[in-house]
Design an enzyme around this catalytic site. Structure first.
Site, mmCIF file in Angstrom:
data_model
loop_
_atom_site.group_PDB
_atom_site.id
_atom_site.type_symbol
_atom_site.label_atom_id
_atom_site.label_comp_id
_atom_site.label_asym_id
_atom_site.label_seq_id
_atom_site.Cartn_x
_atom_site.Cartn_y
_atom_site.Cartn_z
ATOM 1 N N ARG A 191 -2.620 0.340 -4.420
ATOM 2 C CA ARG A 191 -1.237 0.759 -4.631
ATOM 3 C C ARG A 191 -1.233 2.014 -5.501
ATOM 4 O O ARG A 191 -2.119 2.222 -6.316
ATOM 5 C CB ARG A 191 -0.434 -0.351 -5.317
ATOM 6 C CG ARG A 191 1.057 -0.047 -5.379
ATOM 7 C CD ARG A 191 1.834 -0.998 -6.258
ATOM 8 N NE ARG A 191 3.252 -0.641 -6.247
ATOM 9 C CZ ARG A 191 4.160 -1.132 -7.092
ATOM 10 N NH1 ARG A 191 3.792 -1.995 -8.024
ATOM 11 N NH2 ARG A 191 5.411 -0.749 -7.024
ATOM 12 N N HIS A 192 -0.216 2.854 -5.333
ATOM 13 C CA HIS A 192 -0.079 4.071 -6.126
ATOM 14 C C HIS A 192 0.082 3.754 -7.608
ATOM 15 O O HIS A 192 0.357 2.622 -8.009
ATOM 16 C CB HIS A 192 1.115 4.891 -5.635
ATOM 17 C CG HIS A 192 2.402 4.122 -5.647
ATOM 18 N ND1 HIS A 192 3.114 3.854 -6.805
ATOM 19 C CD2 HIS A 192 3.110 3.530 -4.649
ATOM 20 C CE1 HIS A 192 4.186 3.153 -6.533
ATOM 21 N NE2 HIS A 192 4.207 2.927 -5.223
ATOM 22 N N HIS A 217 1.173 1.454 -0.784
ATOM 23 C CA HIS A 217 2.233 0.844 -1.578
ATOM 24 C C HIS A 217 1.869 -0.611 -1.886
ATOM 25 O O HIS A 217 0.816 -1.095 -1.451
ATOM 26 C CB HIS A 217 3.545 0.943 -0.811
ATOM 27 C CG HIS A 217 3.859 2.341 -0.368
ATOM 28 N ND1 HIS A 217 4.646 3.198 -1.097
ATOM 29 C CD2 HIS A 217 3.452 3.053 0.729
ATOM 30 C CE1 HIS A 217 4.729 4.365 -0.475
ATOM 31 N NE2 HIS A 217 4.020 4.311 0.635
#
Length: 623
Positions: free
Chosen positions: A365-366, A550
């Site tokens: 995930r970012h 995400h």
């Protein structure tokens, strides 16, 4: 009063009280504690000592349920000890590492003799006396080794107890339940069906073969002394998840929960839908208090971690029951005899950790996005009257990349915060320390994902060697987009001019134009499955394929890779909301078996606390 609470109270109403209190109870009564609270404290601590009960009372002084007459639930288990127990624990550990957690990991190795039942606090001592008496009466009939044969199905793996030995155990359970019902006024149901020791339950069918191979390394004839043990649990939290605190958290608001390292927290998954991202609401096992706490300060614990062991009695068996040498392997699988080479532990099973010699997929995930800290109106907080950007807080980006269209598009395509940049670079440096070879990098077209990929590559010292492939198909489930439209992403030209190392020759598997607002869950699952398969096909060489996406990416790209079906949308949403910034999953290819397996990521997790905005004038100079 809620229906559930009414039912609990009904179980304890109109009951007779025991006549003579114990010495422990008398000591607490002498200290001035009310009888019902003193009894609750003794039961909650297994009636071990006055000190334990007093500490419990002190920590629960603000417990709103302290006066509630809700009893504990009790269960009678037959538990292995000695070398067999060690082998089973090794299996627990290795099966969890290779195949992930299943229902069997929630409880220690055991054979259930009597399932959970309730008993009034003042009558629990009667259960202790009954257990001791029944154990003594069966000691000479108890076999020195229990006949166990391995049975397997697509959702269950475990040892079944042989009929002759099972009959003795069932008689024992019936004797205990009969006396408990008569003397302690409990409704105890003995287990009279197939007695078993579960090794794995409710696992993915995909893992059945691996689990069977691990189970065949256990010799159930190993040295073992069996112990009858009485456990209890808090019946209010039976269907809750149990979390363990990894760090101390001191509340900053009145509705937050104080936790210390090692504390257990009960969390109801059905009550989390309206809780802010990154937080949960739960009840402390240590204090009984309820409040909000940061989810990334915790990890999942096992259901039985909060259980209390009250009493246990070991059997001293009669030698006449010896029918087989403890050194002889007697593993049977569904009735068929197997003769595996037995070892003293399952550590001989080849490790499937990252080795650098296999192809791997690291889904990440970012990092922390700026609107996660400053809210959806973050851009308004750092624009001057003439529309120019300025840094209103050090956690805002130092600059924003140039866009030819309006800066307002950053509202729906936000950048990383300064902390998000730091997080990403730190992860890259950790990957470098572990000598992880990243061969390909794919990113969602969202700016926060591109920036995360860029800074991870900088930490790896690969920013000039590996280019970022922008894949629109990696974008999150569009139903979750607050704007109800697909964001206007930065163009390849704008990204290149802003010094992002983009592979401009790459063409995505899913065109950006094909992303539709508010897509169905089935459409998202189908898109994710198609994209990950195309990526794997396009990256044949050894090394790690890094995918930056995400929170939803960790599940939606790894499940199809391992051949697992998608969960339903509600379960999926519950999983995703628990994934923090830079959360990651790692899948490794078993080329010889033509499958992928999820294993531990090559680096540790990143955990940190919140840091609220500070105004010296309002705080230091406040009157």
């Amino acid at each position: 009063m809620a229906v559930a609470e009414t039912q609990l109270y009904a179980k304890v109403s109109n009951k007779r009280r025991s006549k003579s209190p114990s010495a422990l109870l008398e000591s607490l009564l002498a200290k001035g504690f009310p009888a019902h609270i003193a009894q609750k404290a003794l039961v909650a601590t297994g009636q071990k000592s006055i000190d334990d009960a007093a500490k419990w009372l002190h920590s629960h002084c603000n417990d709103p349920s302290l006066d509630d007459p809700i009893p504990q639930e009790y269960a009678l288990y037959l538990c292995p000890t000695g070398y067999l127990y060690n082998c089973l624990q090794d299996f627990w550990k290795e099966s969890k590492r290779q195949c992930g957690k299943n229902r069997a990991h929630e409880i220690f190795p055991h054979i259930t003799l009597c399932d959970f039942f309730t008993c009034e606090d003042q009558k629990v001592e009667l259960l202790y006396d009954i257990l001791k008496r029944i154990c003594n009466s069966f000691a000479q009939r108890f076999p020195p080794t229990i006949s166990l044969s391995l049975h397997s199905s697509t959702s269950y793996l475990g040892f079944f107890v042989g009929d002759s030995h099972a009959n003795i155990l069932k008689e024992f359970a019936v004797a205990f339940s009969s006396e408990a019902s008569a003397m302690a006024d409990c409704h105890v149901k003995p287990c009279l069906k197939q007695l078993h020791l579960t090794l794995a339950h409710k696992f993915c069918p995909h893992h059945q073969k691996t689990l069977e191979q691990l189970a065949k390394c256990i010799n159930p004839g190993e040295t073992c002394h069996w112990v009858a043990a009485l456990y209890s649990r808090d019946m209010r939290f039976v269907h809750y998840q149990t979390l363990r605190a990894l760090f101390q958290y001191k509340p900053q608001n009145i509705d937050e929960l104080m936790i210390n390292v090692g504390d257990f927290i009960y969390v109801n998954p059905m009550q989390q839908s309206n809780v802010s991202e990154g937080w949960v609401i739960g009840t402390s096992h240590q204090t009984g208090c309820r409040g909000f706490l940061p989810e990334n300060y915790t990890e999942r614990a096992s259901e039985s971690d909060t259980w209390v062991k009250h009493r246990e009695h070991a059997f001293v068996p009669d030698p006449k029951f010896f029918t087989q040498s403890a050194s002889e392997p007697n593993v049977k699988l569904n009735g068929e005899v197997h003769n595996p080479v037995m070892s003293r532990s399952v550590t001989d099973v080849p490790s499937l950790q990252y080795t650098g010699l296999r192809r791997g997929v690291l889904v990440m995930r970012h990092g922390e996005r700026v609107d996660q800290v400053f809210g959806k109106s973050w851009l308004q907080q750092c624009l001057t009257a003439d529309g120019k950007y300025y840094r209103a807080d050090l956690n805002f980006p130092s600059i924003l990349p140039k866009r030819k269209d309006s800066m307002k598009h950053f509202e729906h395509d936000p950048p990383l915060s300064s902390c998000g940049v730091f997080q990403s670079r730190l992860i890259g440096e950790a990957l470098l320390d572990q000598e992880v070879t990243v061969s390909y990098v794919y990113s969602s077209p969202a700016l926060r994902c591109i920036q995360t990929a860029q800074h991870v590559l900088q930490g790896l010292k690969l920013e000039q060697k590996v280019k970022i492939r922008l894949e629109p198909g990696l974008f999150e489930w569009t139903k979750w987009e607050a704007s109800r439209v697909i964001p206007s992403f930065m163009t390849l030209t704008e990204l290149t001019e802003a010094s992002y190392n983009i592979d401009t020759s790459y063409r995505g598997n899913i065109p950006l134009s094909s992303l539709v607002p508010s897509e169905s869950y089935e459409e998202y699952v189908c898109r994710s499955s198609a994209v990950i398969k195309e990526i794997i096909t396009a990256c044949p060489s050894k090394g790690v394929i890094l995918i930056v996406g995400h929170g939803s990416s960790l599940a939606s790209f790894t499940w199809p890779l391992m051949g697992l079906p998608a969960r339903d949308s509600s379960d999926f949403a519950q999983v995703v909301r628990k994934i923090p910034s830079l959360g990651m999953c790692y899948c490794e290819e078993l080329e010889e078996e033509k499958k992928w397996l999820m294993v531990n990521p090559p680096v540790k997790t990143l955990t940190h606390g919140a840091n609220a905005a500070f105004n010296w004038r309002n705080i230091i100079m406040e009157d």
